[in-house]
Design a protein around this motif. Structure first.
Motif, PDB file in Angstrom:
ATOM      1  N   HIS A  63       0.799  -1.217   0.000  1.00  0.00           N
ATOM      2  CA  HIS A  63       0.000   0.000   0.000  1.00  0.00           C
ATOM      3  C   HIS A  63       0.837   1.275   0.000  1.00  0.00           C
ATOM      4  N   GLY A  64       2.114   1.195  -0.228  1.00  0.00           N
ATOM      5  CA  GLY A  64       2.893   2.426  -0.238  1.00  0.00           C
ATOM      6  C   GLY A  64       4.376   2.179  -0.288  1.00  0.00           C
ATOM      7  N   CYS A  65       5.111   3.240  -0.566  1.00  0.00           N
ATOM      8  CA  CYS A  65       6.565   3.172  -0.554  1.00  0.00           C
ATOM      9  C   CYS A  65       7.114   4.470   0.017  1.00  0.00           C
ATOM     10  N   LEU A  66       8.310   4.369   0.580  1.00  0.00           N
ATOM     11  CA  LEU A  66       8.987   5.508   1.184  1.00  0.00           C
ATOM     12  C   LEU A  66      10.290   5.733   0.440  1.00  0.00           C
ATOM     13  N   ALA A  67      10.613   6.993   0.185  1.00  0.00           N
ATOM     14  CA  ALA A  67      11.850   7.316  -0.527  1.00  0.00           C
ATOM     15  C   ALA A  67      12.548   8.490   0.137  1.00  0.00           C
ATOM     16  N   PHE A  68      13.862   8.460   0.071  1.00  0.00           N
ATOM     17  CA  PHE A  68      14.683   9.583   0.518  1.00  0.00           C
ATOM     18  C   PHE A  68      15.191  10.270  -0.739  1.00  0.00           C
ATOM     19  N   VAL A  69      14.762  11.496  -0.933  1.00  0.00           N
ATOM     20  CA  VAL A  69      15.008  12.205  -2.191  1.00  0.00           C
ATOM     21  C   VAL A  69      16.027  13.314  -1.957  1.00  0.00           C
ATOM     22  N   GLU A  70      17.119  13.262  -2.712  1.00  0.00           N
ATOM     23  CA  GLU A  70      18.140  14.298  -2.658  1.00  0.00           C
ATOM     24  C   GLU A  70      17.826  15.358  -3.712  1.00  0.00           C
ATOM     25  N   VAL A  71      17.932  16.615  -3.325  1.00  0.00           N
ATOM     26  CA  VAL A  71      17.579  17.722  -4.214  1.00  0.00           C
ATOM     27  C   VAL A  71      18.764  18.668  -4.340  1.00  0.00           C
ATOM     28  N   ASP A  72      19.139  18.986  -5.577  1.00  0.00           N
ATOM     29  CA  ASP A  72      20.128  20.027  -5.853  1.00  0.00           C
ATOM     30  C   ASP A  72      19.376  21.290  -6.261  1.00  0.00           C
ATOM     31  N   CYS A  73      19.780  22.430  -5.705  1.00  0.00           N
ATOM     32  CA  CYS A  73      19.058  23.686  -5.926  1.00  0.00           C
ATOM     33  C   CYS A  73      19.908  24.684  -6.703  1.00  0.00           C
ATOM     34  N   ALA A  74      19.223  25.595  -7.362  1.00  0.00           N
ATOM     35  CA  ALA A  74      19.915  26.686  -8.043  1.00  0.00           C
ATOM     36  C   ALA A  74      20.582  27.582  -7.007  1.00  0.00           C
ATOM     37  N   GLY A  75      21.669  28.212  -7.401  1.00  0.00           N
ATOM     38  CA  GLY A  75      22.423  29.056  -6.488  1.00  0.00           C
ATOM     39  C   GLY A  75      21.561  30.110  -5.813  1.00  0.00           C
ATOM     40  N   GLY A  76      21.656  30.163  -4.496  1.00  0.00           N
ATOM     41  CA  GLY A  76      20.913  31.173  -3.744  1.00  0.00           C
ATOM     42  C   GLY A  76      19.435  30.908  -3.594  1.00  0.00           C
ATOM     43  N   ARG A  77      18.951  29.735  -4.011  1.00  0.00           N
ATOM     44  CA  ARG A  77      17.500  29.480  -3.979  1.00  0.00           C
ATOM     45  C   ARG A  77      17.142  28.264  -3.133  1.00  0.00           C
ATOM     46  N   ILE A  78      18.028  27.891  -2.230  1.00  0.00           N
ATOM     47  CA  ILE A  78      17.764  26.725  -1.383  1.00  0.00           C
ATOM     48  C   ILE A  78      16.552  26.975  -0.492  1.00  0.00           C
ATOM     49  N   ALA A  79      16.490  28.143   0.141  1.00  0.00           N
ATOM     50  CA  ALA A  79      15.371  28.448   1.040  1.00  0.00           C
ATOM     51  C   ALA A  79      14.048  28.441   0.290  1.00  0.00           C
ATOM     52  N   GLN A  80      14.043  28.965  -0.928  1.00  0.00           N
ATOM     53  CA  GLN A  80      12.825  28.988  -1.737  1.00  0.00           C
ATOM     54  C   GLN A  80      12.371  27.569  -2.057  1.00  0.00           C
TER      55      GLN A  80
END
Length: 344
Positions: A63-80
């Motif tokens: 009934h479901g799956c769990l994933a750990f997702v790594e995200v790369d962000c544009a410079g200066g836009r991590i908080a956004q």
């Protein structure tokens, strides 16, 4: 810091998050009105909160799956990016971390195909996101609902544990639409009464009571009481990716899961086969954590490590820069991504 009553209360609710005030007062030897007042202050201040999310029994039943997702962000836009991703109901946790990725997400989806659609339509379409990578979780050896403050006596712990619904033997797990609505509603407030849940979920209080007790007994859900990390005396979250010989994963992972500061130990797909998250006292304790991990598993290879600089979302709740809860985004793993990249 938490005062004595706060610490007892939080530990008790970590064991049995839905226990009634009268029963809790009897176990703790305190006044029910006093306990309710302390809990209101803690929740109003964002110092403590409760949540609910699907348990491993859901994944085992398909009934479901769990994933750990790594995200790369544009410079200066991590908080956004962190703010936008934290608003999505399929995202359980969002952390800004050090190392080779900017953000580390915990994402829940009903199946792998939905996870794929979510990754390709949602974070990938946000202007602040450059790239995403997923590691799907296999066995979960321990997770945050088992973490404790350890403020109660053994007798108090036993009394609260005995009040929990008796576990049902493993069997076919069939979920209804009402079950899903209840999970979403409880993720915002585990302590919501059956009467309050009934109109929100479109069922009678008696039906809600029966279904909630059934979800708990079947271990389809985990209930959780959380505190702001600075109040835990372990304000730093350390993340370790490790490689363990295939034949030793089960035994090693269970030993690591028993370490008191470990919040998550999960088997994962990808370059590494084990992910460990622990709360430690300082950045310097990361090295000590690795040493203790090696002591539990002489053959372990620490492949990568990171420190969480800031947690934007934890177990479905938005946090401020100090780690205190500000708002809730109910966890809904069945929320299909809209083609525009916005949650439906």
């Amino acid at each position: 810091m938490l005062d004595g009553v706060d610490a007892l209360l939080v530990h008790a609710l970590q064991i049995n998050p839905r226990v009634g005030w009268s029963r809790l007062a009897k176990v703790l030897g305190l006044d029910a009105v006093t306990l309710a007042r302390h809990w209101k202050r803690l929740t109003d201040d964002g110092a403590a909160w409760t949540s609910c999310y699907p348990g491993p029994a859901m994944a085992l039943a398909g009934h479901g799956c769990l994933a750990f997702v790594e995200v790369d962000c544009a410079g200066g836009r991590i908080a956004q990016a962190a703010e936008q991703l934290a608003r999505l109901p399929m995202v359980i946790t969002v952390e800004h971390v050090t190392g080779d990725r900017d953000l580390l997400l915990t994402v829940m989806a009903p199946d792998l195909a939905t996870l794929s659609r979510w990754m390709t339509r949602t974070p990938a379409e946000l202007p602040a996101v450059v790239a995403v990578r997923a590691q799907v979780a296999g066995s979960i050896y321990t997770e945050g609902s088992r973490w404790r403050l350890r403020s109660l006596t053994a007798a108090q712990t036993t009394a609260l544990t005995q009040d929990l619904p008796a576990p049902e033997p493993p069997g076919d797990l069939v979920l209804s639409e009402l079950d899903r609505r209840l999970m979403v509603a409880l993720s915002a407030d585990v302590r919501a009464s059956f009467t309050a849940l009934a109109p929100e979920c479109g069922a009678s209080p008696d039906t809600v009571r029966r279904r909630v007790n059934g979800l708990l007994a079947s271990r389809a859900v985990h209930l959780r009481c959380e505190i702001a990390r600075p109040l835990s005396e372990r304000p730093v979250a350390a993340v370790v990716w490790a490689q363990i010989p295939s034949g030793e994963v089960e035994g090693v992972a269970r030993r690591i899961a028993g370490m008191p500061d470990v919040r998550l130990c999960a088997g994962i797909t990808g370059r590494h086969n084990l992910l460990v998250i622990a709360w430690v006292r300082s950045v310097n304790d990361l090295q000590k954590l690795e040493t203790r991990l090696s002591g539990h598993a002489p053959g372990i290879v620490i492949a990568d490590r990171a420190i969480a600089l800031r947690t934007a979302k934890l177990s479905g709740h938005l946090l401020d820069e100090s780690g205190y809860r500000t708002e809730t985004v109910p966890i809904d793993g069945w929320s299909e991504p809209a083609p525009s990249g916005k949650p439906s």
